[in-house]
Motif scaffolding. Structure first.
Motif, PDB file in Angstrom:
ATOM      1  N   HIS A  12       0.838  -1.208   0.000  1.00  0.00           N
ATOM      2  CA  HIS A  12       0.000   0.000   0.000  1.00  0.00           C
ATOM      3  C   HIS A  12       0.873   1.258   0.000  1.00  0.00           C
ATOM      4  O   HIS A  12       0.453   2.295  -0.483  1.00  0.00           O
ATOM      5  CB  HIS A  12      -0.944  -0.003   1.207  1.00  0.00           C
ATOM      6  CG  HIS A  12      -1.961  -1.099   1.128  1.00  0.00           C
ATOM      7  ND1 HIS A  12      -1.714  -2.362   1.596  1.00  0.00           N
ATOM      8  CD2 HIS A  12      -3.195  -1.136   0.583  1.00  0.00           C
ATOM      9  CE1 HIS A  12      -2.765  -3.118   1.356  1.00  0.00           C
ATOM     10  NE2 HIS A  12      -3.682  -2.410   0.738  1.00  0.00           N
ATOM     11  N   GLU A  59       1.397  -7.841  -0.057  1.00  0.00           N
ATOM     12  CA  GLU A  59       0.275  -8.447  -0.788  1.00  0.00           C
ATOM     13  C   GLU A  59       0.809  -9.349  -1.905  1.00  0.00           C
ATOM     14  O   GLU A  59       1.658  -8.941  -2.706  1.00  0.00           O
ATOM     15  CB  GLU A  59      -0.643  -7.351  -1.336  1.00  0.00           C
ATOM     16  CG  GLU A  59      -1.434  -6.716  -0.203  1.00  0.00           C
ATOM     17  CD  GLU A  59      -2.501  -5.722  -0.620  1.00  0.00           C
ATOM     18  OE1 GLU A  59      -3.417  -5.479   0.182  1.00  0.00           O
ATOM     19  OE2 GLU A  59      -2.409  -5.166  -1.740  1.00  0.00           O
ATOM     20  N   ASP A  61      -6.406  -4.271  -5.507  1.00  0.00           N
ATOM     21  CA  ASP A  61      -4.962  -4.047  -5.352  1.00  0.00           C
ATOM     22  C   ASP A  61      -4.049  -4.970  -6.169  1.00  0.00           C
ATOM     23  O   ASP A  61      -2.920  -5.273  -5.739  1.00  0.00           O
ATOM     24  CB  ASP A  61      -4.580  -4.096  -3.862  1.00  0.00           C
ATOM     25  CG  ASP A  61      -5.100  -2.874  -3.102  1.00  0.00           C
ATOM     26  OD1 ASP A  61      -5.548  -1.913  -3.765  1.00  0.00           O
ATOM     27  OD2 ASP A  61      -5.055  -2.879  -1.867  1.00  0.00           O
TER      28      ASP A  61
HETATM   29 MN    MN Z   1      -4.979  -4.017  -0.192  1.00  0.00          MN
END
Ligand code: MN
Ligand code: PEP
Length: 337
Positions: A272, A298, A309
């Motif tokens: 992020h 992630e 995302d």
């Molecule tokens: Mn995310």
């Protein structure tokens, strides 16, 4: 106010000091360190200033805590906090690597990703079942079904599970499945939610708000701790600045700054923090070099098809490569992966 106790203090003396603190309308919080026990008197301490507190048996020194956050401060607890999440330590010599998809999308995607991140050396599994999305029309998460898949993934891999809680009304449900409760950046100052997780005993991963200062982050940790839950992990995940070449500006100075001010473990989320998968590895390595206690990354088996995302998600093989490179950086700063 902090009561530093004598090394040979007895339990009877500790109880007496706590009763005294309560008699002034404050709450005692005990911190048992390796060398010393400290009692923090939390609340309006003006009344204490005129009291001869150092005469209490077992008390060595009484000091004011100058920072507005008390329980989260280094003054209150000089040694670094090491938390246990099942058998995984966060804040110790070994780095805590949290990996997994942004959102739990389906059973296959989660179980596949969990097994691959486990194999690459991750120590905890992440995955959102309740997603804080900018658009109300975007995928909002699978809810309890997603939590069940996370529990199944934990059964298979042994990895403890980190997942986000957005609403106190879902607290009991999320608590039954999760090992660590994530408070997302958008909820860092949702004080009702902070008090809710503070009233439980589960570790909390508190993400820095995108427009919040380090001081505000620590005040939010204080909300959780003042309710009695000291198991807080702080997470730097990037802040909003004028710079628009990345999704957020990853503030790595926050790592040593927080370490100076607080005893709580600090991890970094370069996914992020940058919004771009090819910036994740360099910033992950920089975060460890800066002294972070771990990472949140992630990972998605097919980022192109991810429901959220995808642009910042690593393919499992790229994550495995990053884990190998991290070993060298970790070693250089006296840590292990
Ligand atoms: Mn995310
Ligand atoms: C997430 O971890 O998927 C997430 C939504 O993070 P943040 O709250 O930092 O935006």
């Amino acid at each position: 106010m902090i009561f530093v106790l004598k090394p040979n203090v007895t339990q009877v003396e500790i109880d007496h000091i706590c009763e005294k603190i309560q008699s002034f309308g404050l709450t005692p919080h005990i911190s048992r360190g390796v060398e010393r026990t400290i009692i923090g008197a939390i609340g309006d301490e003006t009344i204490l200033r005129s009291q001869p507190l150092e005469v209490l048996p077992g008390v060595e020194r009484v000091l004011p805590v100058l920072k507005p956050y008390k329980l989260a401060s280094r003054e209150f607890k000089p040694e670094a906090t090491v938390l246990s999440v099942r058998d995984v330590k966060v804040g110790g010599q070994k780095l805590a690597i949290i990996a997994g998809p942004c959102a739990v999308e389906n059973r296959k995607q989660l179980l596949e990703t969990a097994q691959m991140v486990k194999q690459a050396g991750a120590s905890l599994l992440r995955g959102g079942a309740f997603k804080p999305r900018t658009s109300p029309y975007a995928f909002q998460g699978l809810g309890e079904e997603g939590l069940r898949y996370l529990a199944e993934a934990r059964e298979i891999t042994g990895l403890p599970v980190v997942t986000e809680l957005m609403d106190p009304r879902e607290s009991d449900m999320v608590m039954t499945y999760a090992d660590v409760i994530q408070i997302g950046a958008r909820n860092m100052q949702n004080f009702r939610l902070l008090k809710e997780v503070g009233s439980h005993d589960k570790p909390v991963l508190l993400k820095r708000g995108m427009s919040s200062t380090v001081k505000e982050l620590l005040m939010s940790a204080e909300y959780i701790m003042s309710e009695g839950n000291y198991k807080v992990i702080l997470c730097e995940r990037g802040i909003r600045t004028f710079e628009d070449s990345t999704r957020n500006t990853l503030d790595l100075t926050a790592v040593p700054v927080v370490k100076q001010l607080s005893h709580l473990p600090v991890i970094v989320d370069p996914s992020h923090g940058t919004g771009k998968w090819d910036l994740v590895a360099p910033m992950a390595m920089a975060a460890i070099a800066a002294g972070a206690d771990g990472l949140m990354i992630e990972v998605h088996p097919n980022p192109e098809e991810a429901l959220s995302d995808g642009a910042q998600s690593l393919l499992p093989e790229k994550f495995a490569r990053l884990m190998s490179s991290l070993r060298f950086v970790a070693e250089a700063v006296g840590r292990t992966v």
